[in-house]
Design a protein around this motif. Structure first.
Motif, PDB file in Angstrom:
ATOM      1  N   TRP A 181       0.948  -3.297   9.691  1.00 40.14           N
ATOM      2  CA  TRP A 181       1.598  -2.560   8.625  1.00 40.14           C
ATOM      3  C   TRP A 181       3.040  -2.258   9.046  1.00 40.14           C
ATOM      4  CZ3 TRP A 181      -1.413   0.769   4.903  1.00 40.14           C
ATOM      5  CH2 TRP A 181      -2.787   0.576   5.006  1.00 40.14           C
ATOM      6  N   VAL A 241       0.879  -1.177   0.000  1.00 43.49           N
ATOM      7  CA  VAL A 241       0.000   0.000   0.000  1.00 43.49           C
ATOM      8  C   VAL A 241       0.912   1.222   0.000  1.00 43.49           C
ATOM      9  CG1 VAL A 241      -1.789   1.275   1.243  1.00 43.49           C
ATOM     10  CG2 VAL A 241      -1.770  -1.238   1.310  1.00 43.49           C
ATOM     11  N   TRP A 254      -9.233  -3.289  -2.992  1.00 43.78           N
ATOM     12  CA  TRP A 254      -9.247  -2.683  -1.660  1.00 43.78           C
ATOM     13  C   TRP A 254      -9.305  -1.169  -1.841  1.00 43.78           C
ATOM     14  CZ3 TRP A 254      -6.928  -7.111  -3.046  1.00 43.78           C
ATOM     15  CH2 TRP A 254      -7.094  -8.220  -2.213  1.00 43.78           C
ATOM     16  N   TYR A 289      -8.299   6.856   8.225  1.00 47.16           N
ATOM     17  CA  TYR A 289      -8.741   6.384   6.922  1.00 47.16           C
ATOM     18  C   TYR A 289      -9.782   5.282   7.089  1.00 47.16           C
ATOM     19  CZ  TYR A 289      -4.664   8.731   4.921  1.00 47.16           C
ATOM     20  OH  TYR A 289      -3.724   9.670   4.540  1.00 47.16           O
ATOM     21  N   LYS A 345      -1.031  13.005  -0.051  1.00 41.78           N
ATOM     22  CA  LYS A 345      -2.198  12.252  -0.525  1.00 41.78           C
ATOM     23  C   LYS A 345      -2.585  11.168   0.460  1.00 41.78           C
ATOM     24  CE  LYS A 345      -2.211  14.406  -4.537  1.00 41.78           C
ATOM     25  NZ  LYS A 345      -3.310  15.329  -4.926  1.00 41.78           N
ATOM     26  N   GLY A 346      -3.630  10.441   0.145  1.00 41.96           N
ATOM     27  CA  GLY A 346      -4.106   9.370   1.008  1.00 41.96           C
ATOM     28  C   GLY A 346      -3.484   8.027   0.664  1.00 41.96           C
ATOM     29  N   LEU A 347      -3.956   7.005   1.343  1.00 41.86           N
ATOM     30  CA  LEU A 347      -3.463   5.649   1.126  1.00 41.86           C
ATOM     31  C   LEU A 347      -4.056   5.065  -0.154  1.00 41.86           C
ATOM     32  CD1 LEU A 347      -3.866   4.370   4.797  1.00 41.86           C
ATOM     33  CD2 LEU A 347      -1.718   4.972   3.655  1.00 41.86           C
ATOM     34  N   HIS A 363       4.208   0.960   1.925  1.00 41.08           N
ATOM     35  CA  HIS A 363       4.025   0.148   3.126  1.00 41.08           C
ATOM     36  C   HIS A 363       3.760  -1.305   2.746  1.00 41.08           C
ATOM     37  CE1 HIS A 363       3.435   3.588   5.914  1.00 41.08           C
ATOM     38  NE2 HIS A 363       2.802   4.154   4.891  1.00 41.08           N
ATOM     39  N   TRP A 403      -4.069   1.242  -2.249  1.00 42.82           N
ATOM     40  CA  TRP A 403      -3.671  -0.165  -2.362  1.00 42.82           C
ATOM     41  C   TRP A 403      -2.952  -0.376  -3.695  1.00 42.82           C
ATOM     42  CZ3 TRP A 403      -5.387  -3.840  -5.945  1.00 42.82           C
ATOM     43  CH2 TRP A 403      -4.929  -5.140  -5.724  1.00 42.82           C
ATOM     44  N   GLN A 412       1.519   5.708  -0.150  1.00 41.94           N
ATOM     45  CA  GLN A 412       0.975   7.032   0.147  1.00 41.94           C
ATOM     46  C   GLN A 412       1.861   8.074  -0.505  1.00 41.94           C
ATOM     47  OE1 GLN A 412       0.869   8.356   4.271  1.00 41.94           O
ATOM     48  NE2 GLN A 412      -0.930   9.633   3.827  1.00 41.94           N
ATOM     49  N   PHE A 465      -9.676   2.783  -0.224  1.00 35.49           N
ATOM     50  CA  PHE A 465      -9.505   3.661   0.928  1.00 35.49           C
ATOM     51  C   PHE A 465     -10.267   4.967   0.711  1.00 35.49           C
ATOM     52  CE2 PHE A 465      -6.239   1.675   3.491  1.00 35.49           C
ATOM     53  CZ  PHE A 465      -5.563   0.856   2.608  1.00 35.49           C
ATOM     54  N   GLY A 466     -10.753   5.538   1.805  1.00 36.38           N
ATOM     55  CA  GLY A 466     -11.235   6.902   1.754  1.00 36.38           C
ATOM     56  C   GLY A 466     -10.045   7.841   1.661  1.00 36.38           C
ATOM     57  N   GLY A 467     -10.308   9.101   1.407  1.00 37.43           N
ATOM     58  CA  GLY A 467      -9.238  10.065   1.213  1.00 37.43           C
ATOM     59  C   GLY A 467      -8.496  10.473   2.481  1.00 37.43           C
ATOM     60  N   ALA A 522       3.748   3.494  11.261  1.00 35.52           N
ATOM     61  CA  ALA A 522       2.897   2.517  10.582  1.00 35.52           C
ATOM     62  C   ALA A 522       1.431   2.771  10.913  1.00 35.52           C
ATOM     63  CB  ALA A 522       3.283   1.110  11.012  1.00 35.52           C
ATOM     64  N   PRO A 523       0.540   2.702   9.929  1.00 30.97           N
ATOM     65  CA  PRO A 523      -0.893   2.776  10.235  1.00 30.97           C
ATOM     66  C   PRO A 523      -1.284   1.645  11.186  1.00 30.97           C
ATOM     67  CG  PRO A 523      -0.518   3.023   7.886  1.00 30.97           C
ATOM     68  CD  PRO A 523       0.788   2.603   8.488  1.00 30.97           C
TER      69      PRO A 523
END
Lengths: 122, 110
Positions: free
Chosen positions: A112, A37, B99, B90, A43-45, A95, A47, A39, B101-103, B44-45
């Motif tokens: 993660w 994954v 999969w 998130y 910006k956001g995550l 990640h 996949w 980033q 993800f939201g922003g 790490a998330p």
């Protein structure tokens, strides 16, 4: 404890290649699907890719399909991401993440890693 | 594929209760589990909610999750806000092939 640790990030020019690695420990690696994954800065995550527990099946996001290859070595508890034909928009922290069920794929990731930074420069 | 939409940012005072929403663009929010991750820059998330409302061991009871079919959305509620809750959050779901993800929502504790 259960953990995954990425390595291999760095700076590469547009069109170049890079191979990321992820070392897994604290669990039976060969029983779990594994994901990448990313980033991008600000910006956001997103996949990127998944490999099934046995390593015989993979899947990719449309943004990397045909350029990236995910693989694993269950004898070494290692996950890899071979990135070819890199673009500026591939710049991101990558990640590694474990799937949460054995012998299948669930809908989510845990744990993660902290990630490794890939910078693609023009 | 569907899109998950979150507010860009939310803020709250210590000890208050705050909710972050995650709205699914198409298909039912109830048809695929929703997860919530906490992500501090450079770390790490970590999972704070999985399968709509389940809390992993070690996650405080202050964190709770729910879904609302009428608004086709999921929510993460944090009660008794603490400064340590400051992070990006998130939502995420899986439709069997991708999969999503939201922003992300930046939570600030004032």
């Amino acid at each position: 404890q259960v953990q995954v640790v990425e390595s291999g990030g760095g700076v590469v020019q547009t069109g170049g290649s890079l191979r990321l690695s992820c070392a897994a420990s604290g669990f039976t690696f060969s029983n779990y699907g594994m994901h990448w994954v990313r980033q991008a800065p600000g910006k956001g995550l997103e996949w990127v890719a998944v490999t099934w527990y046995h390593g015989n099946k993979e899947d990719y996001s449309d943004s990397v399909k045909g350029r990236f290859t995910i693989s694993r070595d269950n004898s070494k508890n290692m996950l890899y991401l071979q990135m070819n034909s890199l673009r500026v928009e591939d710049t991101a922290v990558y990640h590694c993440a474990r799937d949460t069920v054995t012998y299948s794929l669930s809908g989510w990731f845990d744990p993660w890693g902290q990630g490794t930074l890939v910078t693609v420069s023009s | 594929n569907f899109i998950l939409t979150q507010p860009h940012s939310v803020s709250g005072s210590p000890e208050k209760t705050l909710t972050i929403s995650c709205t699914r663009s198409s298909g039912s929010i109830a048809s695929n589990y929703v997860q919530w991750y906490q992500h501090r820059p450079g770390s790490a998330p970590t999972t704070v909610i999985y399968e709509h409302k389940e809390r992993p061991s070690g996650v405080p009871y202050r964190f709770s999750g729910s879904i609302d079919s009428s608004s086709n959305s999921a929510s993460l509620t944090i009660s008794g806000l603490k400064t340590e809750d400051e992070a990006d959050y998130y939502c995420q779901s899986y439709d069997g092939s991708t999969w999503v993800f939201g922003g992300g929502t930046k939570l600030t504790v004032l």
